[in-house]
Design a protein around this motif. Structure first.
Motif, PDB file in Angstrom:
ATOM      1  N   ILE A 110      11.217 -34.814 -16.427  1.00 37.12           N
ATOM      2  CA  ILE A 110      11.229 -33.358 -16.457  1.00 37.12           C
ATOM      3  C   ILE A 110      12.468 -32.866 -17.198  1.00 37.12           C
ATOM      4  CG2 ILE A 110      12.429 -33.215 -14.222  1.00 37.12           C
ATOM      5  CD1 ILE A 110      10.799 -30.678 -13.640  1.00 37.12           C
ATOM      6  N   ALA A 111      12.349 -31.777 -17.929  1.00 38.35           N
ATOM      7  CA  ALA A 111      13.481 -31.184 -18.637  1.00 38.35           C
ATOM      8  C   ALA A 111      14.448 -30.556 -17.643  1.00 38.35           C
ATOM      9  CB  ALA A 111      12.997 -30.147 -19.640  1.00 38.35           C
ATOM     10  N   GLU A 112      15.731 -30.557 -17.986  1.00 38.84           N
ATOM     11  CA  GLU A 112      16.780 -30.121 -17.068  1.00 38.84           C
ATOM     12  C   GLU A 112      16.620 -28.648 -16.674  1.00 38.84           C
ATOM     13  OE1 GLU A 112      20.525 -28.075 -16.186  1.00 38.84           O
ATOM     14  OE2 GLU A 112      19.493 -28.008 -18.129  1.00 38.84           O
ATOM     15  N   GLY A 113      16.251 -27.789 -17.634  1.00 42.91           N
ATOM     16  CA  GLY A 113      16.081 -26.376 -17.326  1.00 42.91           C
ATOM     17  C   GLY A 113      14.906 -26.131 -16.399  1.00 42.91           C
ATOM     18  N   LEU A 114      13.806 -26.839 -16.611  1.00 41.77           N
ATOM     19  CA  LEU A 114      12.643 -26.698 -15.743  1.00 41.77           C
ATOM     20  C   LEU A 114      12.950 -27.212 -14.337  1.00 41.77           C
ATOM     21  CD1 LEU A 114       9.668 -25.972 -15.383  1.00 41.77           C
ATOM     22  CD2 LEU A 114       9.067 -28.246 -16.259  1.00 41.77           C
ATOM     23  N   ALA A 115      13.687 -28.315 -14.256  1.00 44.19           N
ATOM     24  CA  ALA A 115      14.083 -28.835 -12.937  1.00 44.19           C
ATOM     25  C   ALA A 115      14.956 -27.822 -12.198  1.00 44.19           C
ATOM     26  CB  ALA A 115      14.829 -30.155 -13.106  1.00 44.19           C
ATOM     27  N   ARG A 116      15.819 -27.137 -12.924  1.00 41.58           N
ATOM     28  CA  ARG A 116      16.672 -26.136 -12.302  1.00 41.58           C
ATOM     29  C   ARG A 116      15.844 -24.943 -11.819  1.00 41.58           C
ATOM     30  NH1 ARG A 116      19.609 -25.598 -16.270  1.00 41.58           N
ATOM     31  NH2 ARG A 116      18.848 -23.612 -17.114  1.00 41.58           N
ATOM     32  N   LEU A 117      14.836 -24.545 -12.611  1.00 40.09           N
ATOM     33  CA  LEU A 117      13.983 -23.428 -12.201  1.00 40.09           C
ATOM     34  C   LEU A 117      13.163 -23.760 -10.961  1.00 40.09           C
ATOM     35  CD1 LEU A 117      12.701 -22.220 -15.702  1.00 40.09           C
ATOM     36  CD2 LEU A 117      14.361 -21.059 -14.238  1.00 40.09           C
ATOM     37  N   LEU A 170      12.566 -25.468 -25.059  1.00 39.17           N
ATOM     38  CA  LEU A 170      12.139 -26.814 -24.685  1.00 39.17           C
ATOM     39  C   LEU A 170      12.754 -27.237 -23.355  1.00 39.17           C
ATOM     40  CD1 LEU A 170      12.446 -28.625 -28.145  1.00 39.17           C
ATOM     41  CD2 LEU A 170      10.388 -27.723 -27.067  1.00 39.17           C
ATOM     42  N   ASN A 171      13.993 -26.894 -23.146  1.00 32.92           N
ATOM     43  CA  ASN A 171      14.697 -27.342 -21.943  1.00 32.92           C
ATOM     44  C   ASN A 171      14.116 -26.708 -20.675  1.00 32.92           C
ATOM     45  OD1 ASN A 171      16.850 -29.034 -20.999  1.00 32.92           O
ATOM     46  ND2 ASN A 171      17.970 -27.176 -20.432  1.00 32.92           N
ATOM     47  N   ASN A 172      13.442 -25.593 -20.816  1.00 35.23           N
ATOM     48  CA  ASN A 172      12.866 -24.913 -19.645  1.00 35.23           C
ATOM     49  C   ASN A 172      11.378 -25.200 -19.489  1.00 35.23           C
ATOM     50  OD1 ASN A 172      15.348 -23.726 -19.112  1.00 35.23           O
ATOM     51  ND2 ASN A 172      14.871 -21.883 -20.297  1.00 35.23           N
TER      52      ASN A 172
END
Length: 460
Positions: free
Chosen positions: A204-211, A249-251
């Protein structure tokens, strides 16, 4: 100067008498009934060639001596050409290098130089337009001469949720080894299992994991539509987290192994795209044509120019600014050459006496034209010779940028450097343009000499 001018006039008379005497020997008067033998024809041809060679040597020697009669004028004109060519080569090298770097970064980031899809997939992006993974076809594709990497992908979109948080995200099935070799995805892993050791779970991308407020080891729900309308869903553990420089992309990005994606979306043995990375962008059209012939129209073959028209627009916009700067430099070159040629008016008395002594006008025109071309040649060769080692050095050691501009470039996924190109066309184009400017500037003395009246010129 008076001694040199007297010698110059005597030399012209000597050449004129020599030329007339030889022509009389080669073509003697004869009756119309006489016929030249083959031997006489060969002798005449040989003598004509010798006369032509001696005339060319004479013109070159006179043009060279005329240039160095006024060394300061010649050096100033040559220096203007030198610096203009040097700067033009440098700007062209940066332009070519920047465009090559932009293209290489864009295509190696994801799309590749060429992509192969099922018919109408690029327009609809539906799994129903996916295609079977043919191992024989893949072997044939990888055997093409310019193909460095050929990567198979399974691309779709799905709902991704954790707890009460849900987001729509692209889901991509990949071959980890080949994907990492082409796009460098393995270098973007910041936590979790390395890409080359990954065999299960989801990336998973870091931004999506944060969301979604998840981390390595947590599980997320993936729910969507599979092949031919089949419902697809599963609970998958997070194996790794990757970070992209672009927020878009990161999100958003999610990665599964190719087999896991095919199983989750009920599409065993099927893929949506084959991405090809070539050794040179110049071979893209050639390889695309070969692939279209191999598929017989059953698949869709697209180059990066068709998939990323916005990149072409960015390159075209950059070309506009560079062309304006190069035009300014070419104007400098033109005035440098034209400044030397303008001295023709100051030499009108010299030309008037020379014509009065019997020298043909076309010979004077030839000498002045050769002078302009020699200055163009000297300045262009010197400028190119000095620029080559500098361009090669900066090609291997690009200029590093810093500050806010570097941060902006990194935010868009570009390394903060100024790349250079060593493409031979960078140097060849400048040489051709300078010679064209020299030839154009040489029209001025031709016009002056055609209108020159010897009597009036000698009175000046």
């Amino acid at each position: 100067r008076r001694i040199f001018f007297l010698w110059f006039c005597l030399k012209i008379i000597q050449i004129r008498l020599f030329t007339d005497r030889d022509l009389f020997k080669v073509f003697p008067r004869r009756h119309t009934s006489d016929h030249l033998s083959t031997q006489h024809i060969m002798q005449a041809r040989s003598s004509s060639i010798n006369i032509f060679r001696s005339s060319v040597v004479f013109f070159l020697r006179m043009a060279w001596r005329n240039l160095w009669r006024n060394k300061k004028r010649t050096l100033i004109a040559g220096a203007s050409v030198f610096f203009a060519v040097f700067l033009a080569v440098g700007m062209s090298s940066v332009q070519f290098g920047s465009h090559d770097y932009m293209i290489h970064t864009a295509v190696s980031f994801y799309t590749g130089h060429i992509q192969i899809h099922g018919r109408n997939y690029w327009e609809k992006h539906s799994l129903d337009q996916s295609m079977d993974l043919d191992t024989a076809f893949m072997s044939a594709v990888r055997s093409l001469p310019h193909v460095l990497h050929a990567v198979t992908r399974f691309e779709t979109a799905a709902l991704v949720s954790h707890g009460t948080l849900t987001k729509v995200s692209p889901v991509i099935g990949i071959d980890p080894v080949r994907e990492s070799a082409m796009t460098g995805l393995g270098r973007r892993v910041i936590r979790g299992t390395p890409l080359l050791g990954w065999n299960e779970g989801i990336i998973i991308a870091e931004g999506l994991a944060r969301l979604l407020k998840v981390d390595v080891g947590d599980s997320i729900v993936v729910y969507g539509q599979g092949y031919q309308g089949v419902t697809a869903g599963g609970i998958i553990r997070i194996a790794s987290i990757v970070k992209f420089p672009l927020d878009e992309l990161n999100n958003a990005m999610l990665y599964l192994s190719l087999d896991a994606a095919q199983e989750l979306f009920s599409a065993p043995g099927r893929i949506t795209a084959i991405s090809l990375l070539l050794d040179s962008d110049d071979a893209a059209d050639e390889e695309a044509a070969a692939l279209r012939a191999m598929t017989d129209g059953s698949k869709e073959v697209m180059t990066w120019r068709e998939m990323m028209p916005e990149l072409l627009q960015a390159i075209a916009a950059d070309n506009g600014g560079t062309v304006i700067m190069l035009l300014i430099l070419y104007v400098v070159i033109g005035f440098g050459i034209f400044g030397t040629v303008m001295m023709t008016a100051e030499r009108s008395r010299e030309f008037g006496i020379t014509i009065a002594l019997g020298m043909k006008r076309w010979r004077l025109m030839s000498v002045t034209v050769i002078e302009a071309l020699i200055i163009s040649l000297m300045g262009a060769v010197a400028g190119i010779a000095v620029s080559i080692p500098l361009v090669v050095y900066f090609y291997h050691h690009p200029i590093q940028l810093g500050g806010d501009y570097a941060k902006a470039m990194m935010a868009y996924g570009f390394e903060p450097i100024i790349p250079f190109s060593v493409d031979p066309m960078v140097f060849i184009i400048q040489g051709i343009i300078v010679f064209a400017l020299g030839a154009f500037s040489a029209l001025y003395p031709i016009i002056i000499l055609r209108k020159l009246e010897p009597v009036r010129a000698m009175r000046r």
